[in-house]
Design a protein around this motif. Structure first.
Motif, mmCIF file in Angstrom:
data_model
loop_
_atom_site.group_PDB
_atom_site.id
_atom_site.type_symbol
_atom_site.label_atom_id
_atom_site.label_comp_id
_atom_site.label_asym_id
_atom_site.label_seq_id
_atom_site.Cartn_x
_atom_site.Cartn_y
_atom_site.Cartn_z
ATOM 1 N N LEU A 71 49.563 18.886 35.466
ATOM 2 C CA LEU A 71 48.694 19.691 36.326
ATOM 3 C C LEU A 71 47.953 20.714 35.467
ATOM 4 C CD1 LEU A 71 47.998 20.665 39.326
ATOM 5 C CD2 LEU A 71 49.812 22.351 38.962
ATOM 6 N N PHE A 72 46.679 20.920 35.747
ATOM 7 C CA PHE A 72 45.967 22.031 35.094
ATOM 8 C C PHE A 72 45.341 22.923 36.154
ATOM 9 C CE2 PHE A 72 42.594 18.794 35.320
ATOM 10 C CZ PHE A 72 41.541 19.539 35.838
ATOM 11 N N LEU A 73 45.291 24.207 35.828
ATOM 12 C CA LEU A 73 44.681 25.202 36.715
ATOM 13 C C LEU A 73 43.590 25.911 35.918
ATOM 14 C CD1 LEU A 73 47.962 26.766 38.149
ATOM 15 C CD2 LEU A 73 46.589 24.932 39.157
ATOM 16 N N ARG A 74 42.401 25.965 36.461
ATOM 17 C CA ARG A 74 41.298 26.682 35.814
ATOM 18 C C ARG A 74 41.159 28.041 36.513
ATOM 19 N NH1 ARG A 74 37.513 24.363 32.685
ATOM 20 N NH2 ARG A 74 37.949 22.312 33.563
ATOM 21 N N LEU A 75 41.266 29.094 35.728
ATOM 22 C CA LEU A 75 41.262 30.446 36.289
ATOM 23 C C LEU A 75 40.188 31.301 35.620
ATOM 24 C CD1 LEU A 75 44.817 30.037 35.546
ATOM 25 C CD2 LEU A 75 44.496 31.134 37.753
ATOM 26 N N SER A 76 39.771 32.325 36.324
ATOM 27 C CA SER A 76 38.852 33.304 35.735
ATOM 28 C C SER A 76 39.400 34.688 36.026
ATOM 29 C CB SER A 76 37.443 33.143 36.312
ATOM 30 O OG SER A 76 37.458 33.339 37.703
ATOM 31 N N ASP A 77 39.201 35.617 35.093
ATOM 32 C CA ASP A 77 39.713 36.970 35.318
ATOM 33 C C ASP A 77 38.603 37.876 35.846
ATOM 34 O OD1 ASP A 77 38.165 37.617 33.192
ATOM 35 O OD2 ASP A 77 39.794 38.210 31.863
ATOM 36 N N THR A 78 38.959 39.104 36.043
ATOM 37 C CA THR A 78 38.007 40.034 36.657
ATOM 38 C C THR A 78 36.822 40.322 35.751
ATOM 39 O OG1 THR A 78 39.436 41.782 35.810
ATOM 40 C CG2 THR A 78 39.701 41.167 38.129
#
Lengths: 126, 334
Positions: A85-92
């Motif tokens: 599984l991969f999760l693509r995230l972005s920060d503030t």
């Protein structure tokens, strides 16, 4: 035994096979399901997927991204097993990152993952 | 009870898909100068999830193996003609599938397809049958965290010849000879009219298989097979051994003389692993665990396998039988 003598037993065999297969389909249990809760105040969940991040076999994008405190809809995964599984995230600040997680998803399982910040601010998956 | 026995026999394992060499053997066993055609249509599937299937990017998958095949050879329809010509064509595809719904996998790379095309002909008076053609397996490629992997396409030329009781099979590709097989398959005339319990269809063969065509252990090997009828056409024994040693012993029972309905019990050794096997055959449907033919054809080991399958050689509209069988001559005991 001639061809016409086999017609009735063959049709009976087909009916038995269809019934048996139908029973097995009922026993199969269905696709595994996944839901993700984002408990991080720094990261937003942009998308989730299976396989290679550049050419994923399966991927769901969230628009708008899932903020801290929110949960995703329950997603039916296309396969069961020990999955990449991969999760693509972005920060503030708009910085992107990809997190990988080995997901043990059995047939018919419901899985809930929590994304949390640990004490030093590193993203963890529980 | 029976299903418990079947499941109890199961051990885990899987092999690369390798149906084509076995199909060539069926061609050679099934077709002869009097044959009008050959048909093999099937959907074959494991009935238990198998977690040993690794995917280069997705991970280790729980799922099922399946295989589909449509393959036929048809000679000129005039059964009184002494010279017959015909065509062969086939498509096979299979791999991994996530469920039992006869679906195709989400990743097309998990489905591997191949096709074949050929010409066939026979001289009935000379009891000569021949067939030759081309077989092509599509390429597979995918990319993942571990890098790119490519399975190159493969093309081979193959030929099958049957003259009286003798047969020859050979396949070759760019790297040379893939497999060859010399065989003796008797016509259904009794070896002795007085010994009604010992006829017909004695069958023997000697094979050479290149490593990538060897379904048993992946090495270059010689092998020999002997099939002997024990009780008229109803019970027969089969033993196969290679230069690597014992491969299989099988006892088959047939309710019908065409060899379509019956049960087979076997013991085989594959990749050093002992595999007790059983197979039930009824028209169109087969259930098996570790049956050596099913493992050869569909690369499924250690799992209950079902197939919806129609496979026959036919001589006229009323005469058909499974490959390797022939109707007994009039007056024969059966």
């Amino acid at each position: 035994m001639k061809f016409r003598d086999l017609v009735i037993p063959s049709l009976a065999a087909l009916a038995v096979g269809a019934a048996l297969t139908g029973c097995l389909v009922d026993l199969y249990g269905g696709d595994p399901q996944l839901q993700i809760q984002v408990d991080s105040h720094r990261w937003k969940l942009e998308s989730e997927g299976l396989g290679d991040t550049l050419s994923p076999v399966w991927m769901v994008s969230f628009d708008p991204p899932v903020d801290g405190g929110a949960v995703t809809k329950v997603q039916n995964l296309p396969v069961a097993g020990n999955l990449n599984l991969f999760l693509r995230l972005s920060d503030t600040l708009g910085k992107d990152t990809v997190v990988r997680h080995l997901l043990d998803a059995g047939v018919g399982d419901f899985l809930k993952l929590d994304l949390v910040d640990d004490s030093v601010g590193t993203l963890r998956i529980r | 009870m029976f299903w418990t026995l079947l499941i109890g026999l199961a051990v885990s394992g899987s092999d690369p898909t390798s149906a084509w060499p076995q199909e060539l053997e069926d061609f050679q066993r099934g077709l002869h100068a009097k044959a009008l055609g050959y048909l093999d249509v099937g959907q074959i599937q494991t009935m238990e999830p198998n977690s040993t299937i690794g995917h280069p990017t997705l991970g280790q998958l729980d799922g099922f193996r399946e295989y589909r095949r449509v393959l036929g050879a048809m000679l000129g329809p005039d059964s009184s003609s002494q010279v017959r010509l015909g065509l062969e064509g086939g498509w096979e595809g299979g791999g991994w599938t996530p469920d039992l719904y006869l679906s195709t996998p989400p990743d097309p790379n998990l489905f591997h397809a191949s096709w074949s095309a050929g010409l066939c002909g026979s001289l009935v008076a000379s009891k000569l049958f021949g067939m030759a053609g081309l077989h092509h397996t599509d390429a597979m490629d995918w990319s993942g965290p571990g890098g790119n992997r490519v399975l190159a396409p493969e093309t081979d030329l193959w030929t099958v010849v049957r003259w009286n009781r003798a047969g020859l099979l050979a396949a070759t590709d760019r790297r040379g000879l893939c497999t060859s097989r010399l065989s003796y398959l008797s016509d259904p005339s009794p070896l002795s009219r007085d010994a009604g319990w010992f006829f017909p269809q004695l069958e023997a063969s000697a094979d050479w298989e290149r490593a990538d065509w060897n379904r048993w252990n992946g090495n270059d090997e010689w092998a020999g097979t002997l099939r002997v009828p024990l009780l008229a056409q109803r019970i027969s024994a089969r033993v196969e051994a290679g230069s690597d040693g014992f491969r299989l012993a099988q006892v088959s029972s047939d309710i019908d003389p065409q060899g379509e309905v019956g049960m087979d019990l076997s013991w085989s050794v594959r990749h050093g692993e002992d595999l007790p096997g059983v197979r039930m055959r009824i028209p169109f449907l087969t259930f098996s665990v570790n049956d050596p033919d099913d493992v050869d054809e569909f690369a499924v080991r250690g799992s209950l396998v079902w197939s919806l399958r129609f496979r026959m050689t036919w001589e006229d509209s009323q005469t058909w039988y499974s490959p390797g069988r022939r109707p007994a001559p009039p007056g024969a005991k059966s």
